[in-house]
Design a protein around this motif. Sequence first.
Motif, PDB file in Angstrom:
ATOM      1  N   ALA A  43     -69.507 -47.414 -73.161  1.00  0.00           N
ATOM      2  CA  ALA A  43     -69.989 -47.607 -72.056  1.00  0.00           C
ATOM      3  C   ALA A  43     -70.061 -46.273 -71.031  1.00  0.00           C
ATOM      4  CB  ALA A  43     -68.897 -48.455 -71.040  1.00  0.00           C
ATOM      5  N   ALA A  44     -69.182 -45.082 -71.532  1.00  0.00           N
ATOM      6  CA  ALA A  44     -69.657 -43.896 -70.822  1.00  0.00           C
ATOM      7  C   ALA A  44     -70.493 -42.843 -71.515  1.00  0.00           C
ATOM      8  CB  ALA A  44     -68.236 -43.246 -70.602  1.00  0.00           C
ATOM      9  N   ALA A  45     -70.685 -43.125 -72.706  1.00  0.00           N
ATOM     10  CA  ALA A  45     -71.572 -42.023 -73.458  1.00  0.00           C
ATOM     11  C   ALA A  45     -72.827 -41.624 -72.817  1.00  0.00           C
ATOM     12  CB  ALA A  45     -71.644 -42.593 -74.811  1.00  0.00           C
ATOM     13  N   ASP A  46     -73.410 -42.367 -72.158  1.00  0.00           N
ATOM     14  CA  ASP A  46     -74.948 -41.753 -71.699  1.00  0.00           C
ATOM     15  C   ASP A  46     -74.714 -40.837 -70.633  1.00  0.00           C
ATOM     16  OD1 ASP A  46     -76.560 -43.168 -73.354  1.00  0.00           O
ATOM     17  OD2 ASP A  46     -76.587 -45.024 -72.205  1.00  0.00           O
ATOM     18  N   GLU A  47     -73.515 -40.714 -69.809  1.00  0.00           N
ATOM     19  CA  GLU A  47     -73.352 -40.168 -68.523  1.00  0.00           C
ATOM     20  C   GLU A  47     -72.492 -38.935 -68.790  1.00  0.00           C
ATOM     21  OE1 GLU A  47     -72.522 -41.983 -64.855  1.00  0.00           O
ATOM     22  OE2 GLU A  47     -73.305 -43.799 -65.663  1.00  0.00           O
ATOM     23  N   SER A  48     -71.365 -39.032 -69.891  1.00  0.00           N
ATOM     24  CA  SER A  48     -70.370 -38.224 -70.250  1.00  0.00           C
ATOM     25  C   SER A  48     -70.640 -37.493 -71.559  1.00  0.00           C
ATOM     26  CB  SER A  48     -69.002 -38.771 -70.071  1.00  0.00           C
ATOM     27  OG  SER A  48     -68.086 -38.139 -70.650  1.00  0.00           O
ATOM     28  N   ALA A  49     -70.510 -36.035 -71.637  1.00  0.00           N
ATOM     29  CA  ALA A  49     -70.847 -35.486 -72.879  1.00  0.00           C
ATOM     30  C   ALA A  49     -69.512 -35.629 -73.935  1.00  0.00           C
ATOM     31  CB  ALA A  49     -70.907 -33.834 -72.595  1.00  0.00           C
ATOM     32  N   GLN A  50     -68.300 -35.637 -73.116  1.00  0.00           N
ATOM     33  CA  GLN A  50     -67.156 -36.018 -73.898  1.00  0.00           C
ATOM     34  C   GLN A  50     -67.121 -37.331 -74.564  1.00  0.00           C
ATOM     35  OE1 GLN A  50     -64.672 -33.673 -74.785  1.00  0.00           O
ATOM     36  NE2 GLN A  50     -63.974 -35.051 -76.065  1.00  0.00           N
ATOM     37  N   ALA A  51     -67.559 -38.308 -73.727  1.00  0.00           N
ATOM     38  CA  ALA A  51     -67.568 -39.828 -74.154  1.00  0.00           C
ATOM     39  C   ALA A  51     -68.587 -39.684 -75.438  1.00  0.00           C
ATOM     40  CB  ALA A  51     -67.958 -40.717 -73.100  1.00  0.00           C
ATOM     41  N   ALA A  52     -69.731 -39.127 -75.337  1.00  0.00           N
ATOM     42  CA  ALA A  52     -70.641 -38.972 -76.457  1.00  0.00           C
ATOM     43  C   ALA A  52     -70.121 -38.610 -77.625  1.00  0.00           C
ATOM     44  CB  ALA A  52     -71.980 -38.355 -75.835  1.00  0.00           C
ATOM     45  N   PHE A  53     -69.402 -37.529 -77.634  1.00  0.00           N
ATOM     46  CA  PHE A  53     -68.769 -36.731 -78.606  1.00  0.00           C
ATOM     47  C   PHE A  53     -67.695 -37.646 -79.064  1.00  0.00           C
ATOM     48  CE2 PHE A  53     -64.852 -34.756 -80.014  1.00  0.00           C
ATOM     49  CZ  PHE A  53     -65.366 -34.372 -81.296  1.00  0.00           C
ATOM     50  N   ASN A  54     -67.039 -38.336 -78.386  1.00  0.00           N
ATOM     51  CA  ASN A  54     -65.911 -39.418 -79.002  1.00  0.00           C
ATOM     52  C   ASN A  54     -66.493 -40.796 -79.459  1.00  0.00           C
ATOM     53  OD1 ASN A  54     -63.615 -38.005 -78.508  1.00  0.00           O
ATOM     54  ND2 ASN A  54     -63.552 -38.651 -76.390  1.00  0.00           N
ATOM     55  N   LEU A  55     -67.663 -41.048 -79.002  1.00  0.00           N
ATOM     56  CA  LEU A  55     -68.493 -42.040 -79.412  1.00  0.00           C
ATOM     57  C   LEU A  55     -68.725 -41.755 -80.845  1.00  0.00           C
ATOM     58  CD1 LEU A  55     -69.383 -45.078 -79.124  1.00  0.00           C
ATOM     59  CD2 LEU A  55     -71.576 -44.085 -78.256  1.00  0.00           C
ATOM     60  N   GLY A  56     -69.430 -40.611 -81.078  1.00  0.00           N
ATOM     61  CA  GLY A  56     -69.949 -40.058 -82.419  1.00  0.00           C
ATOM     62  C   GLY A  56     -68.553 -39.976 -83.294  1.00  0.00           C
ATOM     63  N   GLN A  57     -67.650 -39.837 -82.906  1.00  0.00           N
ATOM     64  CA  GLN A  57     -66.162 -39.427 -83.725  1.00  0.00           C
ATOM     65  C   GLN A  57     -66.003 -40.921 -84.247  1.00  0.00           C
ATOM     66  OE1 GLN A  57     -64.819 -36.823 -84.975  1.00  0.00           O
ATOM     67  NE2 GLN A  57     -63.355 -36.198 -83.433  1.00  0.00           N
ATOM     68  N   CYS A  58     -66.257 -42.008 -83.309  1.00  0.00           N
ATOM     69  CA  CYS A  58     -65.851 -43.458 -83.783  1.00  0.00           C
ATOM     70  C   CYS A  58     -66.954 -43.980 -84.747  1.00  0.00           C
ATOM     71  CB  CYS A  58     -65.736 -44.496 -82.647  1.00  0.00           C
ATOM     72  SG  CYS A  58     -64.669 -44.249 -81.380  1.00  0.00           S
ATOM     73  N   TYR A  59     -68.471 -43.662 -84.673  1.00  0.00           N
ATOM     74  CA  TYR A  59     -69.132 -44.246 -85.608  1.00  0.00           C
ATOM     75  C   TYR A  59     -68.980 -43.271 -86.937  1.00  0.00           C
ATOM     76  CZ  TYR A  59     -72.189 -46.795 -82.680  1.00  0.00           C
ATOM     77  OH  TYR A  59     -72.504 -47.973 -81.982  1.00  0.00           O
ATOM     78  N   TYR A  60     -68.691 -42.033 -86.980  1.00  0.00           N
ATOM     79  CA  TYR A  60     -68.695 -41.185 -88.111  1.00  0.00           C
ATOM     80  C   TYR A  60     -67.121 -41.396 -88.770  1.00  0.00           C
ATOM     81  CZ  TYR A  60     -69.052 -36.856 -90.715  1.00  0.00           C
ATOM     82  OH  TYR A  60     -69.313 -35.983 -91.701  1.00  0.00           O
ATOM     83  N   GLY A  61     -66.330 -41.749 -88.179  1.00  0.00           N
ATOM     84  CA  GLY A  61     -64.815 -41.967 -88.633  1.00  0.00           C
ATOM     85  C   GLY A  61     -64.291 -43.398 -88.847  1.00  0.00           C
ATOM     86  N   ALA A  62     -65.111 -44.413 -88.377  1.00  0.00           N
ATOM     87  CA  ALA A  62     -64.737 -45.843 -88.605  1.00  0.00           C
ATOM     88  C   ALA A  62     -63.762 -46.213 -87.707  1.00  0.00           C
ATOM     89  CB  ALA A  62     -64.717 -46.148 -89.974  1.00  0.00           C
ATOM     90  N   GLN A  63     -63.966 -45.685 -86.446  1.00  0.00           N
ATOM     91  CA  GLN A  63     -62.764 -46.056 -85.521  1.00  0.00           C
ATOM     92  C   GLN A  63     -63.196 -46.943 -84.526  1.00  0.00           C
ATOM     93  OE1 GLN A  63     -59.436 -44.557 -85.611  1.00  0.00           O
ATOM     94  NE2 GLN A  63     -60.497 -44.365 -87.743  1.00  0.00           N
ATOM     95  N   GLY A  64     -62.758 -48.252 -84.646  1.00  0.00           N
ATOM     96  CA  GLY A  64     -63.162 -49.308 -83.642  1.00  0.00           C
ATOM     97  C   GLY A  64     -64.440 -49.853 -83.846  1.00  0.00           C
ATOM     98  N   THR A  65     -65.292 -49.492 -84.988  1.00  0.00           N
ATOM     99  CA  THR A  65     -66.589 -50.125 -85.616  1.00  0.00           C
ATOM    100  C   THR A  65     -66.933 -49.780 -86.821  1.00  0.00           C
ATOM    101  OG1 THR A  65     -68.959 -50.044 -84.747  1.00  0.00           O
ATOM    102  CG2 THR A  65     -67.658 -48.077 -84.915  1.00  0.00           C
ATOM    103  N   GLU A  66     -67.891 -50.493 -87.278  1.00  0.00           N
ATOM    104  CA  GLU A  66     -68.188 -50.057 -88.744  1.00  0.00           C
ATOM    105  C   GLU A  66     -68.610 -48.470 -88.791  1.00  0.00           C
ATOM    106  OE1 GLU A  66     -68.150 -52.151 -91.887  1.00  0.00           O
ATOM    107  OE2 GLU A  66     -67.098 -53.405 -90.374  1.00  0.00           O
ATOM    108  N   GLN A  67     -68.508 -48.015 -89.878  1.00  0.00           N
ATOM    109  CA  GLN A  67     -68.971 -46.712 -90.124  1.00  0.00           C
ATOM    110  C   GLN A  67     -70.395 -46.503 -89.956  1.00  0.00           C
ATOM    111  OE1 GLN A  67     -68.231 -44.338 -93.814  1.00  0.00           O
ATOM    112  NE2 GLN A  67     -67.374 -42.696 -92.442  1.00  0.00           N
TER     113      GLN A  67
END
Length: 429
Positions: free
Chosen positions: A110-134
Amino acid sequence: MKIPPIFRALFILALFLMLAPVTFAGADDTGTIVSLVAEAEGGDAAAQLSLAIRYRDGKGVEKDTVAAMTWAHRAADQGHAEAMDFVGFAYLRGAMVKRNTEVAFSYFKAAADESAQAAFNLGQCYYGAQGTEQDCAKGLAWWEKAAAMGHGRAAAAAAMAYHSGEGVPRDAVKARRLAERAVELGNASGLVLLGEMHFQSGALDAAKEHWTRASQLQPTGETGHPAQPSDQASAQQGADLLKLIDYRGTKSEPGKFAYVPMPHIHQGYNNCGATACATFARFQGSDIGGWDFKKLCPSPLGTGTDWWHLLDASAKIGQKWKLVTYPPDDAGFEEATALLKSELDAGRPVVVDFKYIGPQYAGGFAGHTLSVCGYLAADDLYILCNPAVASPGLQLITAADLKDFWRSDYYGAQAKAVLSRPAFVIDRP
């Protein structure tokens, strides 16, 4: 009768103090808290987030995780991007609330388009299969977006993934461009990685320049703590790499020093075991990555890995490893380091498991798998190849710290919670 603003603020503060005791550092802090409380109660999302951070860190107030999350949620509910990232990160780490990676992922998204830190953390989730499929490609895309928004660590993380080909095909051009972006943003990991790129191409002066710059970004010592925060670890790496330049270009002298070059992969979220084993496997001629090594084990992506499963995975790729253990006492350390030096003198690295203890870890402790790839006898130092730090992953550690950290009682179910010093070595005929 109209009440002056200062009296309204003091009244709000009095009510606030009854709910959550405040420890003031001085008159300036008192004024800041009064102002923040008034603004936060008035609905100012930025003030609400500021209070959340203060309660999380105990800055000017007593630490209070409930108050921190309450204020952060109030700001996040108004759509404040940085507050949504704050809440998401709390759920990702499980530090202030019960860990819930799906909730974390939703907040980051929800925050990734406006927050660079959230975009980084969203990338972490996709890359590391955290809360979503890898989805490593999506993870890299969000890291690149975060880098474009000014997030240096995201640029460095993406650069290292392209550099080693972890989760995505190797791409030297993208790796170089993103490393340069990280350096442009003053990120220490980017300086370490770009310095290594110069080192590998023979441009030693440029390598030294970048590692020197990295070492000046944070305080450094003879060695650092292997579990330092990223920026501190990268600054210390810069200092360590400067010290190691001559050793990396010199033939080892058994009994005096040894350095065994290893490939390095920067690990994904909670994937140190499989990533360290993948670098060990690559040293022996495989091209496997950390995520692919993890997929040979039964535990889900983004979770810890049993060492006996890692051992089984090594056999699946046609390699022969052996698990050896030593007692956690002084005599056991002497035996264990004798093994280390014997293997390193023969040109073979060793995989070990560390245990970190401290209040910053969920449950009071955490484990970490990495390799020992050298030693400097005169300085009583060992060289680590650590998947958690910037490529090339090299760090120096004192013998005293190695003795303290190289121990584990939960590296595998068959260990039966018995504390020992475990290691993987190449099983020779």
